[in-house]
Design a protein around this motif. Sequence first.
Motif, PDB file in Angstrom:
ATOM      1  N   HIS A 199       5.992  -2.974  42.709  1.00 16.62           N
ATOM      2  CA  HIS A 199       6.666  -3.189  41.427  1.00 16.62           C
ATOM      3  C   HIS A 199       5.825  -2.727  40.238  1.00 16.62           C
ATOM      4  O   HIS A 199       6.290  -1.901  39.429  1.00 16.62           O
ATOM      5  N   PRO A 200       4.573  -3.205  40.081  1.00 14.57           N
ATOM      6  CA  PRO A 200       3.798  -2.711  38.949  1.00 14.57           C
ATOM      7  C   PRO A 200       3.431  -1.235  39.065  1.00 14.57           C
ATOM      8  O   PRO A 200       3.266  -0.558  38.047  1.00 14.57           O
ATOM      9  N   LEU A 217       6.292   0.485  37.537  1.00 16.95           N
ATOM     10  CA  LEU A 217       6.286   0.240  36.099  1.00 16.95           C
ATOM     11  C   LEU A 217       5.266   1.152  35.410  1.00 16.95           C
ATOM     12  O   LEU A 217       5.551   1.731  34.340  1.00 16.95           O
ATOM     13  N   TYR A 269       0.453  -4.592  32.396  1.00 14.55           N
ATOM     14  CA  TYR A 269       0.407  -3.242  32.965  1.00 14.55           C
ATOM     15  C   TYR A 269       0.432  -2.168  31.885  1.00 14.55           C
ATOM     16  O   TYR A 269      -0.034  -1.042  32.097  1.00 14.55           O
ATOM     17  N   ARG A 270       0.971  -2.499  30.704  1.00 13.86           N
ATOM     18  CA  ARG A 270       1.093  -1.510  29.633  1.00 13.86           C
ATOM     19  C   ARG A 270      -0.250  -1.104  29.056  1.00 13.86           C
ATOM     20  O   ARG A 270      -0.346  -0.101  28.340  1.00 13.86           O
ATOM     21  N   ASP A 324       6.338   4.869  35.374  1.00 12.57           N
ATOM     22  CA  ASP A 324       7.364   5.056  34.344  1.00 12.57           C
ATOM     23  C   ASP A 324       6.739   5.028  32.952  1.00 12.57           C
ATOM     24  O   ASP A 324       7.068   5.850  32.077  1.00 12.57           O
ATOM     25  N   HIS A 325       5.833   4.073  32.733  1.00 16.74           N
ATOM     26  CA  HIS A 325       5.186   3.905  31.434  1.00 16.74           C
ATOM     27  C   HIS A 325       4.417   5.164  31.029  1.00 16.74           C
ATOM     28  O   HIS A 325       4.421   5.565  29.851  1.00 16.74           O
ATOM     29  N   ASP A 344       2.846  -8.106  35.299  1.00 16.62           N
ATOM     30  CA  ASP A 344       4.121  -7.419  35.498  1.00 16.62           C
ATOM     31  C   ASP A 344       5.024  -7.450  34.268  1.00 16.62           C
ATOM     32  O   ASP A 344       6.094  -6.830  34.280  1.00 16.62           O
TER      33      ASP A 344
END
Length: 218
Positions: free
Chosen positions: A114-115, A118, A82-83, A121-122, A78
């Motif tokens: 949550h991830p 993320l 995740y990136r 959005d990423h 998190d």
Amino acid sequence: MSRFQYVLFDLDGTLIDSAPAILASYRQAFAATGRAPAVTIDESIVGPPLIETLHILAGTKDPQVIDELAGHFKASYDTTGYRETAAYEGVAEMLRRLAGSGRTLAIATNKRLHPTRLILDHLGWSGYFKTVYALDLFEPRLPSKAAMIARLMADHDIPEHVSVYVGDRSEDGESADANRLPFFAATWGYGSLVPEEMATHWRAFASPAALTEALLND
């Protein structure tokens, strides 16, 4: 015009190749606790919810062990893990075309909320989806993907006769069946369904481009 006005998507193995990031965070979690996994940490374990997967990997359901491993996994995944998530080739164009055509898109995933947010959005995809549902969106946690899809459809007044679910595993197809939805199998991902796993009424697509054409024109 195609009858598929609402397209509900699985996430891992369907839209994104999340395996490298997920596996790295599982390995870090076990290394941090000094435990050896009971089974090999490889792509075969990607897909089920975190706690269910940890039960398999740890070889135990001991709450103390699972909570510790989950904490280390989340701390890794998190924040930076995740990136490393990558979109499958052609998926961004598929989402752009579907959203641009006026289809309503949604996510129904076993991944934690949550991830999931993320990652969307990423990748710059958040604007494509009307809503994102995960098992942990509600308290108490939803019991299954089939229940999650049912809740999503009820909450947003989505009629089954103009909707479809897209996923990469037999669980996804069974969850679609439970909600009387057509199931389109994305066979480009790591959860790819082989012919013997496919129900006769499911449809398989080898690329996002082929899936897009079916969703827009069938």
